[in-house]
Design an enzyme around this catalytic site. Structure first.
Site, PDB file in Angstrom:
ATOM      1  N   GLU A 177      41.199  40.633  49.327  1.00  0.00           N
ATOM      2  CA  GLU A 177      42.281  41.175  50.165  1.00  0.00           C
ATOM      3  C   GLU A 177      41.728  41.690  51.495  1.00  0.00           C
ATOM      4  O   GLU A 177      41.926  42.839  51.881  1.00  0.00           O
ATOM      5  CB  GLU A 177      43.056  42.260  49.416  1.00  0.00           C
ATOM      6  CG  GLU A 177      43.789  41.697  48.208  1.00  0.00           C
ATOM      7  CD  GLU A 177      44.762  42.670  47.546  1.00  0.00           C
ATOM      8  OE1 GLU A 177      44.839  43.850  47.979  1.00  0.00           O
ATOM      9  OE2 GLU A 177      45.436  42.249  46.585  1.00  0.00           O
ATOM     10  N   GLU A 308      45.113  37.053  41.541  1.00  0.00           N
ATOM     11  CA  GLU A 308      45.876  38.245  41.152  1.00  0.00           C
ATOM     12  C   GLU A 308      47.346  37.864  41.085  1.00  0.00           C
ATOM     13  O   GLU A 308      47.930  37.446  42.091  1.00  0.00           O
ATOM     14  CB  GLU A 308      45.672  39.417  42.109  1.00  0.00           C
ATOM     15  CG  GLU A 308      44.286  40.033  42.033  1.00  0.00           C
ATOM     16  CD  GLU A 308      44.141  41.307  42.857  1.00  0.00           C
ATOM     17  OE1 GLU A 308      45.142  42.052  43.009  1.00  0.00           O
ATOM     18  OE2 GLU A 308      43.018  41.558  43.353  1.00  0.00           O
ATOM     19  N   GLN A 357      46.255  42.979  34.752  1.00  0.00           N
ATOM     20  CA  GLN A 357      44.845  42.838  34.416  1.00  0.00           C
ATOM     21  C   GLN A 357      44.720  42.715  32.898  1.00  0.00           C
ATOM     22  O   GLN A 357      45.731  42.681  32.193  1.00  0.00           O
ATOM     23  CB  GLN A 357      44.065  44.018  34.956  1.00  0.00           C
ATOM     24  CG  GLN A 357      43.981  44.024  36.472  1.00  0.00           C
ATOM     25  CD  GLN A 357      43.068  45.117  37.014  1.00  0.00           C
ATOM     26  OE1 GLN A 357      42.305  45.745  36.299  1.00  0.00           O
ATOM     27  NE2 GLN A 357      43.167  45.341  38.305  1.00  0.00           N
TER      28      GLN A 357
END
Length: 512
Positions: A177, A308, A357
């Site tokens: 990111e 993600e 996660q």
């Protein structure tokens, strides 16, 4: 005149690109109770463990055949300096985990512990390197420490810390990111750094490493455009792209805004549909990012890595909001099934994905109770388990013909039936999601091209839309055999319960 049942048309004899098992990857960040209290309990814990790694977590994840595990972040990765996590634990320096709860990290779980975890899981390591606050030298030395076998300085240091043989590290992330927590960079700045850092993530001995540059968030197609322009001679032909080989994409599903994302277990029927419609938006994102990539890379030498994805709800009341602990309901399971349908459809470009996660954080596979030590498998875990036959299978186009099964959500029509399929040898596997909150549906599988000699089906559903598993009710949402499946002139006919996920296993005749 009665309405014809919805159909899913599948040509069993026309396999497409291979669905990489790596789209079923996972993500473990130093965040909340994912590492500490999730994977890691320490050697002195009364909870059964191997070298401090919790045994029942390993057993549950091995059953999923997880193909890869991403670590140490996430945002944590660009604050993490790997040398702090090696050597005797009592001598490791501490650091502040500024992104997640502002807690002090003691670095007791570091490189050796993570690689031991990967070995116990039988999975590939996906290491995220520090571009935001780290150096080129630091990243270069980490891959040397991990993978070099001779008497180089980093190989000697690894041996001094107790590991003689090098590890295999197939995947290495170049930052995370970079547009946000990984450095607040402009894409042009990061594209140059990605080329530089990737050059120094070297191949040592026979360790082939696939380098993944931090890519776009959501619909930032310009980020993808600029990264694709930074590659060397993609039009030149065969062989790996360079200096990195993949770019990432991050996308989270929520029903509200970043400030108020919606609740995990308390939601309306409208919020049920909003969540599923936003999950289904992944297909559009893959299409459009893929189109950008195709303009520069028609040979598809560069992979798209969705490292993600998943639901992001408000933290559970009474828990640390920086730890991102949330419950996991049947709605989350269907969010997962929709993502996998999208990944299957784009198997020619999507080479890896990592749910956020694995344990105790966001859309987790596993929840561990901090008081009793109990382990709970979530509804999302069961979707992963039901989908293992798709791993490394050839994708099959699944054409949904269901004009009556739709709903307008946030001004757009959404199909209430989603499907994908794959084949491997003399078998095929079909995934079906009935997103309708209230209505069951009879669906015809219109199967063409090969004879179906046998079949069976499983269903994941529950009494309530927000049903979830707890230590007291660990199987409130769990798969069971689907009895409502039978032969039909077109192939098979299934009764899909409302709000359900179904997988169908097919045995096929000899392919002429």
């Amino acid at each position: 005149m009665p309405t014809e049942s919805p159909r899913v048309v599948i040509d069993l004899d026309l396999p497409g690109p291979t669905i990489s098992r790596h789209i079923y990857g996972h993500f473990a960040e130093h965040l909340g109770r994912c590492i500490y209290g999730g994977f890691w309990v320490g050697e002195d814990s009364p909870i059964p463990n191997v070298g401090g790694i919790r045994s029942d977590v390993v057993e549950a994840l091995r059953a999923l055949q997880i193909p890869n595990l991403r670590w140490p972040g996430g945002c944590f990765a660009d604050d993490y300096h790997w040398r702090d996590g090696i050597g005797p634990r009592e001598e490791r320096p501490r650091m502040v985990n500024s992104h997640w709860g502002d807690v002090v990290e003691d670095n007791s779980f570091g490189t050796h512990e993570f690689m031991a975890l990967c070995e116990l899981l039988g999975t590939d390591a996906y290491i995220s390197g520090n571009v935001g606050s780290g150096s080129v030298q630091e990243m270069s030395e980490w891959i040397e420490y991990l993978t070099r076998a001779d008497d180089s300085p980093m190989a000697v240091l690894r041996r001094q810390n107790g590991r003689d043989e090098p590890w295999k590290v197939p995947f290495f992330g170049i930052g995370n990111e970079a547009w946000g927590c990984g450095g607040s960079m402009r894409v042009e700045q990061f594209a140059s750094l990605a080329r530089q850092y990737s050059t120094y993530v070297r191949k040592h001995a026979d360790n082939e490493v696939y380098r993944i540059a931090a890519g776009a968030s959501d619909h930032d197609y310009n980020w993808t455009e600029v990264l694709m322009k930074s590659f060397d001679k993609l039009e030149a032909g065969d062989g790996p792209a360079g200096p990195f080989q993949g770019i990432s994409l991050h996308y989270y599903t929520m029903t509200g805004s970043w400030g108020d994302k919606g609740d995990a277990t308390t939601f309306t029927e409208d919020e049920w549909y909003i969540a599923l419609a936003r999950a289904a938006h992944m297909n559009e994102l893959l299409t459009r990012h893929g189109q950008v990539m195709d303009r520069h890379d028609p040979g598809k030498r560069v992979g798209l890595v969705v490292d993600e994805w998943g639901t992001w709800w408000n933290a559970e009341p009474g828990t640390n909001p920086g730890f991102l602990y949330q419950q996991n309901t049947l709605r989350d399971a269907l969010v997962a099934s929709l993502h996998f349908d999208a990944f299957h459809r784009h198997a020619d470009r999507v080479v890896m994905a990592n749910i956020a996660q694995t344990v105790n954080v966001l859309q987790a596979m596993i929840l561990t109770d901090p008081d009793s030590g109990a382990l709970v498998l979530t509804p999302t875990y069961h979707v992963f388990a039901m989908n293992t036959p798709h791993h490394d299978a050839r994708s099959l186009a699944a054409h949904v013909i269901a004009p009556e099964a739709s709903r307008t959500v946030e001004g757009k029509d959404m199909s209430l039936l989603s499907a994908s399929a794959s084949t491997k040898g003399a078998t095929a596997h079909v995934s079906l999601s009935n997103l309708d909150a209230a209505e069951a549906r009879t669906v015809v599988l219109d199967l063409r091209g090969r004879d179906v000699t046998g079949f069976s089906a499983q269903v994941l559903t529950a009494a309530e839309l927000n049903s979830h598993n707890t230590p007291e009710q660990p199987e409130a949402v769990a798969p069971r055999k689907l009895d409502g499946i039978r032969r039909h002139p077109r192939g098979l006919e299934l009764d899909l319960p409302a709000h359900s996920y179904v997988t169908v296993a097919l045995e096929l005749g000899v392919d002429d």
